[in-house]
Structure formats: C-alpha cells, structure tokens
Design a protein around this motif. Structure first.
Motif: not given
Length: 965
Positions: A542-563
């Motif tokens: 609201d004050s017009g100040i910029l923040y960097l809240d967090k950084v994260e790496s994103i990965f995707e994989k296929l997981v079986s229904k049983d797991a």
C-alpha cells in the motif's frame, strides 16, 4: 457544503464500532514541506483535526536544537529568526537523497547558513550542528513526527501507536523507505504511506459517495504546495467484488489514479524566496547601512518571514507595505510592493503550470473534455495569477473550490487509518493508486547450445508499468536458468522526465539480487522431474514500496495414483482446513496473486526466452500430458467436454453404460498424475539506489531521539516546578493581605510567612540551569508546610457554617424518618426494635456531639486551632447517611411473611370445603334436578359456595385477593 452538513455526512459515512475505548485511536500526519496537519479517529470522535499547544490546526514542520533544548512549532519558527543555523526546515527536500544530488545543491543555495556534510556510510546528507553533532534528515523528521504523536495523544487522551503518513506522489523507492525509517525512529507503526494526492481524492470522494455509480467520473486535483506542484486525474466508480470465501458480492465506490503530472521544484517557497530577494534589494538600495543585508543570515530570515506574509496579502490586495523592525544595524525597513511586481518576478514560474497539466493528461491518455471538474488544492492556488494561468491551460472559467485546501489530505489519510486500524469499521472506499516510475527486471539470457558467440544478451522485462495500479503482486519466471544467477531490479523508461529531473532522480538501479541454490535444486529434482523455471515473487504494498517476498524453483513430475494415495488422512484434513482459510494450494498455484490481478502477471514466456522465439517443446509436451490426464470428478480443472459427455450419458439412463463407465473410471484413476515440486531459493539482496543505515546506526539514532525526549520531559517538569513556586509565592503574598487571613492569624505569624516567601523568591532568582529539579520540589514543599496551618484555619472558618447546616439537616431528616419508622417496627414489620433503637441512639449521640463542639468552638479564637474540623462533620453526616440508606433499602425490599401464611391457610380450608361441597352436591343432584343447574356453571365446572371457602371464577375484574393481606 457547510461545516454542519459536512459533519453530518461524516457521521453517516463513518461507522465506528469500537471494541474497547482504550488504545484504539489512530492518527494521520499530512507531512508537508512547510506545515503538517494531524488528525485522529477515536471511539466517539470521527475524523478530527488535532490542535497543537498553541491551539492551531496546523504546525510548522521545523525543529530548533540549541543548548540541548528542542523547540517545535511556532516556538521553533520564532527561534529560527534569532538562530537560523540551529533551526532545520524543508527537510523533505533532502530526505532519501545522495549528497551530490542536484536538489541538495539547490537546497544549500537557498539556505547557505546550513553546514551540510556527507554521510560516509550511506552517502546521504547530514546537518552539522554548531556543537559538532551530526543529524540526518531522518532523525530530524523523526523528532517532528514524535512531537506530532504527542500532540495527537494529548488531544485523544489515550496512547496512539498507529498512523497513516502522507508523502508526495513523486517520492521514489529510496525516499519512501527513508520516511518509514523516520516514522520508526519516532515510535510510530505506519499503517500506510499514502500519496497526498490520493488522500485528497479520498477525502473528496467520502463526502460524495452517493453521486458515484458504475459510470466513471473523472476529476483533476491541482495542488501547489510549499515545494512542489502536482496535477492528478482520478476516476471515481462504483465497483462490485465477489468474496472468494463467502461468495457475497460487495458493492463499494473506488477511486483510481489515472494520471499524474509533477514539478517537484515549483512551489510556494520559490515565490517567497524571490519576494525575499526583492525586499533585500530594496533595503540595500535605501543605503541605510554600509553592510549588505544579504550577508546577514538573521536579517535574511526576517525578510523571508515578511515575504511569506506579504505573499498572502498580495493574493487579496493589489499592493501592500512590507515592514520589518530592526532589520539590520538597528535600522527599520518599510517598502511598498505591488502584485504586478510579484507577478513579473515569477513570470517563468507561472509558465510551468501548463506543463504539469499536460503531463497529467498525457499519462492518463485523456483530454480535458473527459474531466468533470478541476479542483484546487494547496496554499499556492490562492495566488490570482496561478488561477488565471490554470484557467488558460484547461480552457475553462470555473475552478472547483469545494474542499479544505489545508486539511483535506489529513482527513483523507485518517479515514484510511480508520479503515486499516483494528478498532474501527468504516464504509469501504477502495483506492487504486498508480506507479509513477516504471520498474523492470534486468538479467542475462542463458545461451543455447547452438549459440557460439561470446556476447551475452541482457534481457529487460517490465515488472510494474507506468500508471499501473498498486498494491499488487507479480511473479517473474526465469525459464532457462538451471544454475545460480543474478538479476537487477531497476527503474524502466524514464524518458518522460526532464534532464534536470533525471539527474535529480538518483541511482536508477533499486536492488541487485543474487540467487543461490538454483543449481542444487536442479541437480536434486531434474532426474525424475521436469524443470519449469525459477519464480521470483514480487509485491508492491500500500505504501508503494517494492519487496521481493520469495524465490523458488518449480519442477513437475508424473506420480502414480498408488504413491499419491500414501498421503495421510491427517495431512489431507490439514490441507482442507488450510484451503478453507485461504492458505491452500490455490494461492500458490497462482503465485499468490488475486484473480483480479491475474492478467497483470507476466506470463512464463517473459523469462529468459527471446521475444521472437516460440514456446519450447517442453510446454507443448506439458499440454499433451494434461490433455491425456483423466477428468477427475472432484477436480475444479475438469474439462468442459467431459462435463457434457457425462450429462449425455446420464440422460440415456442406461445402467449398463453406467457400470462400464465406473470400470473405465477406475482404470483411468490408476493413471499417473502431474504434481508440482517447489524448492526454496536463497536470495541475497543488495540495495543500490540508496544504502540502508546499519542496525547499529539505527540503534544509535533511536537512542539519541529517546534521550532528547527525556531531556525535554525533564526540562518541562523543571519549568513546571519553577512556575509552581512563583505562583505559590505570589498567591501567598496576596492572601496575607486579605481580611479572612488577617482574622485567622497573628501579626507575628504573617511576618514570619512573608520572610519565608521573600527568601524563597531570592533563592529562585539565584539558581542556575544546573540546579536539579528535586531541590525546587523540596523548596515548594517547605513553603507549603509554612502556610499549611494558616490556610487550614481560614478554610475551616469559611466552610464550617455550611457543614454544620448540612449536619443539622441530616439530623432533622433522620428524626422524621424515625418517627415514621416506629409504626413499622415489630413482628412481621420492615424494621426490628433493635434497628429502631440503634437509629435513635445514633441521632442522640450526633445531636449531643454537635451541641458540645459548637459550644467549645465559640469559646475558641479564630487564630487558634479549631476544636473540630469540617472533616469531622462530614464523618458524622456519613454515619447517619449510611444508616438511613440501609433502612430505606430494607423497607423497599420488604415482603410480609403473613401473605404466604394466609395463602397456605386458604388453600387448606378450601380443600376441606371442596370435599364437603362435593358430598352435598351429589346429594342435592339426586334430590332436586333444578339444583343441578344452579350449582353448575356454563362450562360444567363445579362452583364452591360453602361458607368460608373461596369462590372460583367469581372475583371482580382487577381485584386480587392478595391485596387484602
């Protein structure tokens, strides 16, 4: 609108629901270059301007430090004429700026008596005091804000910790952070730094919310303050927002800043400085002294003050005389100045007004035909030439003057403070402010295997565009980076600024960010997962100040229904509860951004891909995998086509098909699902635009301000004690001459007291600043002990007749009550005989005591100690009063015991009579049928008529047998 109408509208607009009265008040500070206005909201007091110690509604933003003493407000303004070097003003002009900034250079030329030095740690400005002490602008502003907090607390009569503070709309990131540091040093929790133009627009809209609808209404607010000029285009519109939790649609007005034009060096101070120089020139031309007035700092400060007064008078008059007593070398100054002379001096300044209007229109991409009204703000708009120039620029003859130019920003800010505070609920009025300076992210593109060139390409992606609204969250995705890397956050295209404004802007790089752990995360998850890039989550608050809240790496994989089914039941319940309260995966999937802001978030292609390159095959494969995934009956991401098919099958009503469908569904459920893995990345940020002070430096600044506050408080207590001694001596000397005090004292006693008073006066005049407060308090205590006996005798003589009269009245009332009480004393009566005897004894003892002490007092001289005191009489009255209250309360709650006994006796006798009557009735019915009609009522109920029994259903209306008891 009249003040009473505004007040009524305000009470209707603000719904104050206080949870508790203590500590709920919030405040606002409209901190301007020259003056500040303070407003509060507390339970029972909606939006009130705070008065300072001088009972003024605005306070100069100025502080004087001399000999360890601080002065604020008008006292500091007057001290600034005598000691300009020790008086600090117009601090916003140097706040959050490097020492070599052109604006700092201009400030030094305007006020050459200041000694400015460079802070070697941060590179900012420091004021060097005459005693060698160094003060930063943040520290000096913190002192002023701390005094504003004290004014607000004294006005609200309760502590205040939360505030909304206004800042100019052209403040950049470094300047906003500096203001937050100043507020923190002052002990204020800042709810929001609100742009002063938005605060004015909010105040304007709050009182006119009924005229807004779904069609946008555009207004322009033109503001000339002490140091700057701005033009703001604001759109008012009623908007509807659906709650993601309850689903309820909320309707409320909203203001959106569409365009802003500023000139940060065009203000009332510039007009005043030119008028001051004219007065100095006229004085030198008179040749009353050999010395040049421009070389004398005190004389120039006197002329500056007179120029301010003259500027205001010339706004309403064609000419006026400027006059200053003892300007230089005991010479007075008097000269006539006309409005035409002032306008000719400032002709180039008036020409700059039109550019501010044009910049605002260009930024909003509007024309004047789309603007409903132009509303004036700021003291500079009172200058007739300014209004004429403004009319020519907008090509209109009417200017809006419907708001309080001095207090609108403070009242708008305090409305926002009440909205953000925890103790109040106000009618919602949303604010969408605009980013004045675009912000972008700059990084190096990752080279592909086919790229054999040594040149590295720099990619720039806009994070917040010019005039884009905030508060808002953004997510920047770096698709190609699999190793640790760095990027910079800087300002974007600033071509709309002039050459001077660009130099005064400062460093255009805000932060340099280095990411560590990207490669480790990639090596850990890339074997069985597909990398989807690195996401950096940014937020502009609201004050017009910029923040960097967090950084994260994103990965995707296929997981079986049983797991996937191995997830514990407890974990699923926790996830469901978390989703219920807005903390689930839905927000993470969107990068923490609201649906309303989704369109403004940069897409994944913004990352390290060239703009002319198509999406990679990995994205296409993801889409294929998503297309192959079975539709989940409970999933919100179910394909529309799947829904249609399900409806068609249901309409057929074939049970066999349904069984087959269930079998197919079970098979499809066993197929793998696409899951997302997030790995946190360490981000090391280095501020580039303006170095932050170290924690140790901030701690020292906090201690400095707190110590100075304690010294001020100790000095105030010392001055208060001195004043009490002087007042006591003066009052005592006056009393000794009065008739009553002469009647109650001997000549010798009065002489002794007079000598003590004279000695105390001499002692007070001999003390210096080193004398501790305890010695003054001890001296005051001695004086009070000397006069205690005499003052006591006079007080007894004056109050004794009234006390005796009150006692006699109490005795008379008690005696009358006792006479009436005698008739209600005994068994089954309100009072017992013991209580009657106790009251009788108390009255007799009181009468005897009264008779005895009065007889003795008549024999005692007024100059002697009285035989009894007024306090003794009050104790006797109190004893009678307590006894009387006890007896009166007893008779009020008394209920006769005979009433219950009578009812029991009647019930027993009635039961016996009923039995007898039934026997008689049976016999009578057999012997005489006519008697049966007599003894049977219309309803067939038996009516008892035996002698001595009660008669059912035959009592007269309104008659209660209990009344007879």
């Amino acid at each position: 609108m009249s003040f009473s109408q505004m007040r009524l509208s305000l009470l209707c607009a603000v719904l104050l629901l206080a949870v508790g009265a203590a500590g709920l008040a919030v405040m606002s500070v409209d901190y301007g270059s020259e003056f500040m206005k303070i407003a509060i909201v507390k339970p029972g007091v909606p939006m009130e301007i705070v008065l300072n110690k001088e009972s003024r509604r605005k306070t100069p933003t100025i502080v004087t430090i001399k000999d360890g003493e601080r002065l604020f407000g008008d006292a500091a303004l007057n001290a600034g004429i005598r000691s300009p070097k020790n008086t600090y003003r117009y601090l916003l002009d140097v706040l959050g700026k490097h020492f070599d900034n052109p604006l700092v250079e201009q400030y030094q030329k305007k006020f050459p008596f200041y000694t400015l030095v460079k802070d070697e740690e941060t590179g900012t400005v420091l004021f060097k005091h005459e005693d060698g002490a160094l003060y930063s602008p943040e520290e000096l502003i913190a002192m002023i804000l701390q005094m504003a907090k004290e004014y607000a607390e004294a006005f609200a009569e309760q502590p205040i910790a939360e505030a909304v503070i206004t800042v100019p709309p052209f403040f950049n990131q470094a300047e906003r952070r500096a203001m937050l540091r100043a507020a923190d040093l002052a002990g204020l929790k800042v709810l929001q730094l609100i742009n002063d133009n938005a605060a004015v627009a909010l105040n304007y809209g709050v009182f006119r919310r009924k005229i807004f609808n779904e069609t946008a209404l555009n207004y322009m607010f033109f503001d000339i303050g002490a140091s700057s000029t701005s033009a703001t285009i604001v759109a008012y519109q009623v908007t509807k927002v659906k709650s993601p939790v309850s689903g309820v649609v909320d309707t409320f007005p909203q203001l959106t800043v569409k365009g802003v034009g500023v000139d940060r060096t065009l203000g009332g101070m510039e007009f005043q400085l030119r008028l001051r120089d004219l007065l100095a020139k006229l004085f030198n031309q008179a040749k009353k002294t050999k010395n040049d007035v421009t070389k004398d700092a005190r004389a120039m400060q006197k002329l500056y003050k007179e120029a301010g007064r003259l500027k205001q008078v010339l706004s309403a008059n064609a000419d006026h005389f400027a006059q200053v007593e003892n300007l230089l070398d005991d010479e007075d100054f008097r000269a006539k100045v006309t409005r035409d002379e002032l306008e000719s001096l400032c002709e180039d300044l008036f020409a700059r007004v039109g550019k501010v209007i044009k910049d605002a229109l260009d930024a909003s991409e509007m024309t004047m035909d789309e603007i409903s009204e132009v509303i004036l703000m700021g003291g500079g708009t009172r200058i007739p030439k300014i209004q004429d120039t403004l009319k020519a620029a907008i090509k209109r003859e009417d200017l809006g003057k419907g708001i309080n130019t001095d207090e609108a920003a403070a009242l708008g800010a305090v409305y926002q403070a009440a909205h953000l505070g925890k103790g109040f609920k106000v009618k919602k009025f949303a604010i969408r402010d605009a980013v004045l300076y675009p912000i972008q992210v700059e990084f190096e593109r990752v080279k592909s295997k086919e790229d054999s060139s040594d040149m590295s390409k720099t990619i720039k992606r806009v994070l917040f565009g010019r005039m884009q609204f905030y508060p808002q969250k953004k997510v920047m995705t770096f698709n190609k980076h699999v190793t640790d890397f760095a990027f910079e956050v800087n300002y974007g295209d600033l071509s709309f600024l002039s050459e001077f404004e660009l130099r005064a802007f400062g460093n255009t790089t805000i932060d340099a960010v280095t990411l560590k752990g990207v490669e480790d995360a990639y090596m850990k998850h890339s074997a069985d997962s597909e990398s989807k890039g690195v996401k950096a989550h940014f937020r502009m608050d609201d004050s017009g100040i910029l923040y960097l809240d967090k950084v994260e790496s994103i990965f995707e994989k296929l997981v079986s229904k049983d797991a996937d089914s191995e997830e514990s039941t407890l974990s699923k319940i926790g996830s469901t509860i978390s989703n219920l309260f807005g903390g689930g995966k839905k927000e993470d999937a969107k990068g923490g951004v609201d649906e309303q802001q989704k369109d403004d978030i940069p897409s994944e292609e913004i990352g390290d891909q060239p703009e002319d390159k198509k999406p990679d095959t990995a994205s296409e494969e993801k889409k294929k995998v998503e297309a192959e995934l079975p539709p989940d009956a409970d999933s919100k991401d179910k394909q529309p086509g799947a829904k249609d098919e399900a409806k068609d099958e249901k309409s057929e009503g074939s049970s066999a098909d349904k069984k087959d469908e269930k079998k197919e569904q079970k098979k499809e459920d066993k197929k793998p699902k696409l899951t997302t893995i997030k790995a946190d990345i360490k981000a090391e940020k280095q501020t580039r635009d303006l170095a932050e002070p170290s924690k140790e430096k901030l701690k020292q600044s906090k201690k400095l301000i707190d110590d100075m506050k304690k010294r001020d408080e100790e000095k105030d207590l010392l001055e208060k004690t001195k004043n009490e001694i002087e007042a006591f001596v003066f009052e005592a000397q006056h009393r000794l001459e009065e008739k009553n005090y002469k009647l109650c004292s001997k000549e010798e006693e009065r002489i002794a007291i007079t000598e003590k008073l004279m000695t105390a006066t001499d002692w007070l005049n001999e003390q210096d600043e080193s004398t501790p407060r305890k010695e003054y308090e001890s001296k005051l205590k001695d004086l009070k002990s000397v006069t205690k006996d005499l003052y006591g005798r006079v007080n007894e003589m004056l109050e004794r007749p009234a006390a005796i009269e009150a006692l006699n009245s109490m005795v008379n009332h008690s005696m009358h009550f006792m006479v009436s009480m005698k008739n209600f004393t005994g068994e089954d009566q309100p009072f017992t005989q013991a209580e009657y005897n106790a009251l009788e004894k108390l009255i007799a003892e009181t009468k005897e005591w009264n008779k005895t002490v009065n007889a003795e007092q008549k024999k005692t001289s007024l100059r002697e100690k009285p035989k009894f005191t007024v306090q003794d009489v009050e104790m006797k009255i109190g004893a009678l009063d307590r006894e009387m209250k006890y007896l009166i309360n007893k008779v009020k709650s008394f209920r006769p015991k005979t009433k219950a006994k009578a009812k029991d006796a009647n019930k027993t006798e009635s039961a016996n009579n009923e039995t007898k009557a039934k026997d008689t009735k049976k016999t009578s019915k057999k012997d005489d049928p006519l008697d049966q009609d007599i003894f049977e009522d219309d309803d067939g109920d038996d009516v008892e008529t035996t002698e001595g029994s009660t008669v059912k259903d035959q009592k007269a209306p309104g008659h209660d047998p209990d009344d007879e008891l």
